[in-house]
Design a protein around this motif. Structure first.
Motif, PDB file in Angstrom:
ATOM      1  N   ILE C 211      52.247  37.177  35.770  1.00 20.60           N
ATOM      2  CA  ILE C 211      50.667  37.785  36.185  1.00 20.60           C
ATOM      3  C   ILE C 211      50.804  38.768  36.912  1.00 20.60           C
ATOM      4  O   ILE C 211      51.777  39.014  38.349  1.00 20.60           O
ATOM      5  N   GLU C 212      50.766  39.809  36.250  1.00 19.85           N
ATOM      6  CA  GLU C 212      51.003  41.119  37.402  1.00 19.85           C
ATOM      7  C   GLU C 212      51.944  41.374  37.972  1.00 19.85           C
ATOM      8  O   GLU C 212      51.779  41.995  39.191  1.00 19.85           O
ATOM      9  N   SER C 459      44.931  34.473  26.508  1.00 18.55           N
ATOM     10  CA  SER C 459      45.643  35.908  27.269  1.00 18.55           C
ATOM     11  C   SER C 459      45.563  36.309  28.675  1.00 18.55           C
ATOM     12  O   SER C 459      44.005  36.037  29.175  1.00 18.55           O
ATOM     13  N   ALA C 461      46.057  38.675  30.446  1.00 19.47           N
ATOM     14  CA  ALA C 461      45.733  39.722  30.386  1.00 19.47           C
ATOM     15  C   ALA C 461      44.163  39.764  30.816  1.00 19.47           C
ATOM     16  O   ALA C 461      43.713  40.247  31.448  1.00 19.47           O
ATOM     17  N   ASN C 462      43.560  39.525  29.888  1.00 15.84           N
ATOM     18  CA  ASN C 462      42.498  39.292  29.189  1.00 15.84           C
ATOM     19  C   ASN C 462      41.398  38.848  30.283  1.00 15.84           C
ATOM     20  O   ASN C 462      40.504  38.541  30.181  1.00 15.84           O
ATOM     21  N   LEU C 464      42.391  37.962  33.038  1.00 19.65           N
ATOM     22  CA  LEU C 464      41.797  38.308  34.356  1.00 19.65           C
ATOM     23  C   LEU C 464      40.640  39.412  34.220  1.00 19.65           C
ATOM     24  O   LEU C 464      40.113  39.389  35.417  1.00 19.65           O
ATOM     25  N   ALA C 465      41.131  40.453  33.656  1.00 19.36           N
ATOM     26  CA  ALA C 465      40.091  41.202  33.163  1.00 19.36           C
ATOM     27  C   ALA C 465      38.205  40.872  33.251  1.00 19.36           C
ATOM     28  O   ALA C 465      37.969  41.387  33.754  1.00 19.36           O
TER      29      ALA C 465
END
Lengths: 414, 93, 973
Positions: C211-212, C459, C461-462, C464-465
């Protein structure tokens, strides 16, 4: 209609349960009927059934906005009793109780009427006097009840709190009271009515009425217009909405009444108990869930969902009666919408529109009345005159003042 | 549990209030001029709408004042709060 | 033996072994284990028996979606039925047992039901048990039903309740929740973030995801550290959001001590939070769906995500040699991670003909057999799975061709994921079908957005975004819908959908065949989704099967309603402090201690604890009452009347207001004088009665009954604020400000004259029905000469704090005159002798003034008052209304209040003529006295009647209500 029995189950078991017919047909509306019943709850379905069975009317439609049994019939705590104060009430509810007792056999559908007795408790001297007043009224009205002192009540209800906040000084038992499987009542009547030719039409919303010269001529629905000059409405919870479509108002306000069930447990409570001090009543279902309820939510509502304040009060009352249930967990809460009238007595009979008849105003106790409510509305529709058992329940009593105030008379919430 | 914005005390929980039912019901009189039906209408008959309801509430465990609210009876959303002598708010769907 | 401990396990502490007991045997686990993980680690697969057929069942989930592993925790007063083993945290000494199995889990006699399964499908009970009647069969059915046992002892624990406000409530402590909390916390908003379990990080914790740029556990630890450091953020674990209610209220249940050894528990066990937040973020995750195939309930068949969770959280391999069966990607990842932890994956079967290349390649690289376009046909095994048959699917999703039997010790399945939309839906949010996920996802809801898996976004990433307000539209790889797996069109009768309630795919077909086709009918007819897991694993599958059967798309079928709570909640937490006196406070009199010291028997009357009587040694209650009555009639008695309602009404329009409130005219009253008045409700019913006193031209004291003080005060205000807004009047309920002592009896004046006072108690100076203010025994006093006993009587009010001084003064002055204390039952006897009305006894919801002798007052009143119009309706003026009379018993014995009155000759008819409303033994008359309300009573004086009480008949005569001093001579002495 396939007759249900142990044998038919056995046969079906050997053929993989494939030979069952629909319990009722999904009918489409015709252009006209001899009689139309609005509302596919217990009262409406019973009305349709008795129209066909007692009055021989077969060209009958039952209109349901959603799915049958989806209103209060499927959202109550299933208590059946006839321990009322005034003769008019006792006679009517006793008739309902009698029909309930024979209903499984009549409909060939097990509604699981369970005669487990219903207790009302008294908590102080005044409560005992009022309970005795009620007991004697019920006995005089022909409903068998027994009055017992606190010690006997505790002996007969194992687990009752020996030292509650609201002491148990006495109890009134109606041995014939009980519970039934609420959905089965709707489905049993539906199957019975369907077998007699009644068209049960689901997903059919009433949008308005065709009224001319003060007389009803038909009903407009989401599935087309239906001509009919004898229409009964049994849509408790939404009675005012339906009345508005017909151009009149009713002496009714809609409130949410909540009910709660616990997780299922092995049998611990074999009767129904009501504590007037808190208004909380509880029984244990055949599945093992504690089924309990309490007071109405305190503002008008059409929302069929639970809230915290009524839940907290009901649970507190339950735990005062049975402190050991404190560690039991609540599985579900829900609400039904009930028609509240000033005197806690139903409205059955004529409306301001000729040919349009009312079955409403059941307050919190409509389920127990289903067979009688349907029977009397069917009589009214078929004959144009009120059934003698329902004559006192006319809308006109609000004008004359001849109210039948059960709640105020007996001090017990209905 | 409703959150009611008392005009005097601000937003408070339903526990503190009592609903007094439909508002704007005129009391007919004098009694000798009121027919039985008109009196029954005043006493018992209610609009009972499925939708916006104009009703009065008492801040019972608070300032003790009555006031009016417009509340939807289906989702319980409150759309207006106004005084006892204020005019009715514009109806909403 | 099947499951075993492997490496890893972010939640457990291997340095702290924990001993516990299950089904009578001792085991050990680690701190951080749940009951389920510890048992799996010990190789236990059989967790319970099913509800109806008593089939052996194992754990299938890792959270509160668990339908099978239902346990009874602890014994005696601490016992709790029906807990879900994956949600029970292990503690030293924990003692749990399975439910619904007798005599033992291994050998359950009721398993015989399984043999008859074909004859007792869903809803069979509606079709049988009718002859001769249900009551014959019901006891056996009841005994067989139910899961755990209810506690038999009172709950030893207490429960707390609290309210909280915050700008943002984040529900869920996984990636989405933590990200949202960080976002709002950094922006300075007050944030409350809760997670139901003990640990943060959700499904990602303990896993290999990046994660990140950081390892998942490192990211979670960093997020938690930052949140903990923010003063505006509160984190609460073990805190489950259970319901969403009106106006954005969310209920939380925090488990404070359930994870501790019994002996280490202190303080409340659980706490109910009522939270109002400006914004609610639902990061509640998603539930994995089982695959519905034959024998999918054999222990060892488990959700793939659950197996992964046990591995990540607890370092437990639920199976060492599992077959993976799936219709989506998620189970592939689980397979690889389990393989990395030491499991040997026997095979992967994916319903999709062409799963993503990289997954198939990875499986091949690891040497795992892959079956594409295939599904499990049947699991083999009794108390534990030992093989599964895999067969190919045709284009319509039906099994075809020969099946291949693969030995295994577990089947890890994934039928796709369903977002946990419960709170969203309870908040009034709408749902839509996501065609890729084949599940219901939330539609946007203002003020309560869903985030992450709860929104159908899987997802990292999505998610988090999106938490930062920059998310893209969610794009999930499509699953292959596979609602029930069978060879023909007919769903299999041995393929379980709702495992706890024992509902099979065949049962769903039966319901559809019998026209129970609405999703609500399906639920109610088969009980699908009604078990204690609330259908978390079964609802969507049931809807899918129904959709296939009816050939109608899923959105047209819809869902059943999501009702609170999300997971069952301890009843005690809803009661909170409302137990015992906390349920309803008992009000104590100003002189409660003095009454108790004087030997009073105290009981509750209308919320107040009041003296029933003051029995002396060797004296019965009845004897004490008789003695007290005679003391008042012949000498003097003292009674505390503080609960009597006292409402000050002041202002230029005070008299006008009270004229409109009372049946009686009040405006003609002179200052310093008292008048008895009746109040009605608008329906004409007698609502209250009492003495109204005019203190000054513009100032009245309204007296009410003890039970109605608050209600009368509220009604006055309601009329003033809502109807007669032009009247200039203020009101104040001063009931609790003034203690009241009533001194009554022929010697009452003599006693008072023996106390220092500036008031002239002389007969002419202070006549009956007048009021004086002054000083008595050095105290500020308001004294009314009024009587409820029929004797010379004064009600003396002094400030509440001065009650004891007044009491002492009166006792001292009264002693030489034989002053006696009297209780409420003596007072009632006195008033019944006099025929005085007691509202609530003589009156009920139908009683109007004309029924109890106040027709004259109604007629005399010239102006309108509350309820007036109702007294002239047709029913109010008809003959034969129930009216107040006295009843004299022929046999001279007391009668029970509540007995009914019947006309001679009408004994066999339904109903009665009325009832006894009050009754007592009159020591004054040496006879029983009684009041009654009977039909047409006024015209029946002298008539003989019969009295019915619980089956007994007695004779009586209708008489005047007043049996003592009808002229009232004793009042004017």
């Amino acid at each position: 209609m396939t007759r249900y029995s142990a044998w038919s189950l056995l046969r079906a078991g050997l053929s993989g349960q494939k030979n069952w017919a629909p319990a009722w047909r999904d009918a489409s509306p015709k252009a006209g009927y001899d009689a139309v019943v609005i509302g596919g709850g217990g009262h409406g379905l019973a009305t349709a059934y008795y129209l066909a069975r007692v009055h021989g009317l077969r060209n009958v439609a039952l209109l349901e906005r959603g799915w049958i049994g989806g209103g209060n019939t499927g959202r109550n705590t299933t208590v059946i009793r006839s321990n009322y104060f005034f003769p008019e009430s006792t006679r009517f509810y006793d008739f309902a109780l009698g029909l309930y007792e024979g209903l499984s056999s009549e409909l060939n559908y097990n509604i699981m009427f369970s005669r487990r007795g219903m207790w009302m408790l008294a908590h102080d001297r005044h409560g005992v006097e009022m309970l005795r007043r009620s007991a004697n009224a019920m006995l005089r009205n022909g409903a068998a009840v027994e009055m017992h002192d606190g010690e006997e009540v505790r002996r007969r209800i194992p687990g009752l709190n020996p030292d509650p906040r609201f002491p148990v000084i006495a109890g009134l038992l109606q041995p014939r009271g009980g519970t039934a499987r609420h959905d089965a009542v709707a489905w049993g009547y539906a199957r019975g009515a369907d077998a007699l030719g009644v068209d049960i039409i689901q997903n059919c919303e009433v949008l308005g009425f065709d009224i001319a010269g003060g007389r009803v001529r038909g009903v407009k629905t989401s599935r087309g217009d239906i001509a009919c000059d004898r229409i009964g409405m049994a849509v408790a919870g939404h009675s005012s909405v339906m009345a508005q479509l017909a151009g009149f108002r009713l002496p009714i306000t809609s409130y949410a009444l909540q009910a709660f069930v616990s997780e299922p447990m092995k049998p611990v409570l074999d009767t129904i108990v009501l504590a007037p001090a808190t208004g909380v009543y509880v029984s244990q279902s055949d599945k093992g869930e504690l089924v309990f309820g309490g007071a109405l939510d305190l503002f008008p509502s059409y929302a069929q969902r639970g809230s915290l304040p009524a839940l907290e009060q009901a649970v507190a009352g339950l735990i005062d009666m049975f402190p050991q249930f404190s560690r039991v967990r609540m599985l579900r809460q829900w609400a039904g919408i009930v028609d509240v009238v000033h005197d806690s007595t139903p409205i059955l009979g004529e409306s301001p529109v000729d040919g349009l008849y009312l079955n409403c105003g059941w307050g919190t106790g409509g389920f127990k009345a289903i067979p009688a409510g349907g029977y009397c509305l069917a009589h009214q529709i078929a004959t144009g005159t009120p059934h003698p058992l329902a004559a006192a329940f006319s809308l006109d009593r609000f004008r004359t003042g001849a109210l039948i105030d059960e709640a105020a008379a007996s001090g017990i919430a209905h | 549990m409703l959150l009611i914005d008392c005009p005097w005390c601000g937003p408070r929980s339903e526990h503190e209030f009592r609903c007094g039912g439909e508002s704007h019901i005129a009391r007919p009189g004098p009694p000798e001029n009121v027919a039985d039906g008109e009196w029954a209408d005043y006493l018992f008959y209610r609009t009972n709408p499925k939708g916006e309801h104009l009703e009065r509430w008492l801040h019972r465990f608070g300032c003790g004042r009555w006031f009016n609210i417009a509340r939807n009876t289906v989702d319980h959303r409150i759309t207006a709060i106004y005084g006892m002598t204020d005019p009715k708010p514009e109806p909403r769907a | 033996m099947s499951g075993a401990r492997c490496d890893g396990g972010h939640a457990i502490d291997r340095s702290r072994p924990v001993n516990f007991r299950w089904a009578g045997r001792d085991y050990a686990g680690f701190a951080g284990d749940t009951l389920a993980s510890a048992l799996l680690a010990n190789g236990v697969r059989l967790f319970g028996r099913s509800f109806k057929y008593h089939r052996p069942r194992g754990v299938i989930a890792a959270g509160l979606d668990e339908p099978n592993a239902i346990v009874q925790l602890e014994t005696g007063a601490n016992t709790i039925p029906n807990l879900k083993a994956p949600y029970v945290e292990l503690y030293e000494g924990l003692n749990a047992a399975p439910v619904n199995a007798w005599p033992s889990l291994e050998f359950d006699l009721m398993a015989v039901n399984g043999l008859f399964k074909r004859f007792i499908p869903a809803a069979f009970y509606y079709k049988t048990f009718m002859w001769p009647n249900w009551l014959l069969f019901e006891p056996a059915i009841r005994k067989a039903a139910g899961l755990g046992r209810a506690p038999e002892q009172a709950d030893p624990d207490s429960y707390a309740q609290a309210s909280a406000r915050c700008d943002v409530l984040v529900v869920g402590g996984g990636l989405a929740g933590l990200a949202a909390a960080l976002e709002h916390g950094r922006a300075g908003r007050s944030v409350l973030i809760v997670t139901g379990g003990a640990h943060w990080g959700g499904r990602l914790a303990g896993g290999a995801d990046v994660i990140e740029g950081a390892n998942a556990d490192a990211w979670i630890a960093r997020a938690l550290a930052e949140l903990a450091a923010l003063p505006n953020v509160t984190l609460r674990n073990r805190t489950l959001a259970t319901g969403s209610y009106d106006h954005g209220l969310v209920s939380l249940c925090e488990r404070l001590t359930d994870h501790l050894p019994l002996a280490a528990r202190r303080g409340p066990r659980q706490k109910l939070w009522r939270v109002r937040a400006g914004r609610i973020i639902l990061a509640t995750g998603a539930f994995e769906r089982p695959l519905v195939f034959s024998n999918n309930d054999v222990p060892g068949v488990m959700l793939a995500g659950a197996a992964l969770a046990y591995r990540r959280r607890h370092g437990v391999l639920a199976a060492r040699n599992p077959v993976i069966a799936t219709n989506n990607d998620s189970a592939w990842a689980a397979a690889f991670e389990l393989a990395d932890a030491g499991a040997t994956i026997a095979a992967i079967a994916d319903a999709r003909p062409a799963p993503p290349e990289h997954l198939v390649a990875e499986a091949k690289r690891r040497g795992i057999a892959v079956f594409t376009g295939s599904a499990p046909e049947k699991a083999f095994g009794g108390k534990g799975v030992h093989a599964v048959a895999i067969a190919a699917l045709d284009g319509a999703g039906r099994l075809t061709g020969a099946a291949q039997r693969i030995a295994c010790d577990g089947v890890l399945m994934s039928g796709g994921w369903s977002p946990a939309v419960h709170l969203h839906s309870q908040s009034g949010g709408k749902l839509a079908l996501d065609p890729a996920l084949q599940s219901f996802v939330p539609q946007s809801l203002s003020g309560a957005p869903s985030l992450g898996a709860a929104a159908g976004d899987f997802s990292i990433a999505n998610t988090l975004a999106t938490a930062r307000g920059a998310g893209a539209k969610i794009a999930n790889d499509p699953v292959r819908p596979l609602w029930s797996i069978s060879r023909g069109d007919d769903p299999h009768a041995d393929a379980w959908v709702d495992l706890q309630n024992d509902v099979t795919a065949g049962d769903v077909a039966l319901a559809a065949r019998e026209n129970f086709r609405s999703v609500e009918h399906l639920k109610r007819y088969t009980t699908l989704g009604m078990a204690s897991d609330q259908g978390k694993t079964s609802n969507v599958n049931g809807i899918g099967i129904l959709s296939d059967l009816l050939g109608r798309p899923i959105p047209e079928i819809g869902t059943t309603r999501f009702r609170p709570p999300y997971d069952p909640v301890t009843l005690g937490v809803f009661a909170g402090h409302r137990i015992g006196d906390g349920l309803h406070a008992r009000r104590r009199l100003a002189l409660a201690a003095a009454h108790e010291a004087a030997g009073a028997k105290m009981e509750e009357y209308g919320g107040w604890m009041r003296p029933v009587a003051y029995p002396r040694a060797g004296e019965s209650e009845d004897e004490a009452i008789a003695r007290e009555v005679l003391a008042v009639r012949n000498a003097v008695g003292l009674f505390e009347a503080s609960p009597l309602g006292k409402i000050e009404v002041k202002g230029p329009d005070a008299a006008r207001l009270l004229d409109r409130i009372y049946v009686n005219t009040v405006s003609t009253l002179k200052p310093g004088r008292c008048r008895y008045g009746l109040m009605l409700d608008e329906n004409g019913t007698i609502f209250d009665d009492g003495i109204v006193t005019r203190l000054a031209e513009d100032h009245f004291l309204v007296g009410t009954t003890s039970g109605h003080a608050v209600t009368v005060a509220e009604r006055l205000e309601e009329w003033l604020q809502c109807e007669w807004i032009d009247l200039e009047v203020v009101t104040q309920d001063v009931t609790g400000c003034w203690a009241v002592l009533n001194i009554a009896g022929p010697l009452a004046r003599t006693v008072l004259e023996g106390i220092e006072s500036d008031i002239d108690f002389g007969r002419e100076a202070f006549p009956h029905m007048t009021h004086r203010e002054g000083r008595l025994a050095g105290l500020e006093a308001r004294i009314a000469r009024v009587s409820f006993s029929g004797e010379l009587s004064y009600e003396i009010a002094v400030p509440w704090r001065d009650a004891a001084r007044l009491w002492d003064a009166l006792l001292q002055a009264g002693a030489p005159h034989g002053l006696s204390l009297f209780g409420i039952e003596a007072l009632m006897t006195l008033r019944i002798e006099k025929g005085f009305l007691h509202v609530g006894s003589e009156t009920d919801g139908a009683t109007q003034p004309q029924d109890v002798g106040f027709a004259g007052a109604l007629a005399a009143k010239k102006s309108d008052h509350v309820g007036r119009r109702s007294t002239s309706r047709p029913d109010s003026v008809r003959d034969g209304r129930r009216q107040l009379v006295g009843i004299a018993m022929a046999d001279g014995r007391p009668v029970e209040p509540g007995a009914h009155i019947v006309r001679p000759g009408a004994e066999g008819e339904i109903g009665s003529d009325g009832w006894i409303t009050s009754a007592a033994w009159s020591p004054t008359l040496s006879a029983p006295v009684a009041l009654a309300m009977i039909d047409g009573g006024f015209a029946r004086l002298g008539e003989d009647v019969r009295v019915w009480n619980l089956g007994q008949w007695r004779e009586a005569r209708v008489v005047e209500p007043c049996r003592y001093d009808p002229q009232g001579a004793r009042l004017n002495v």
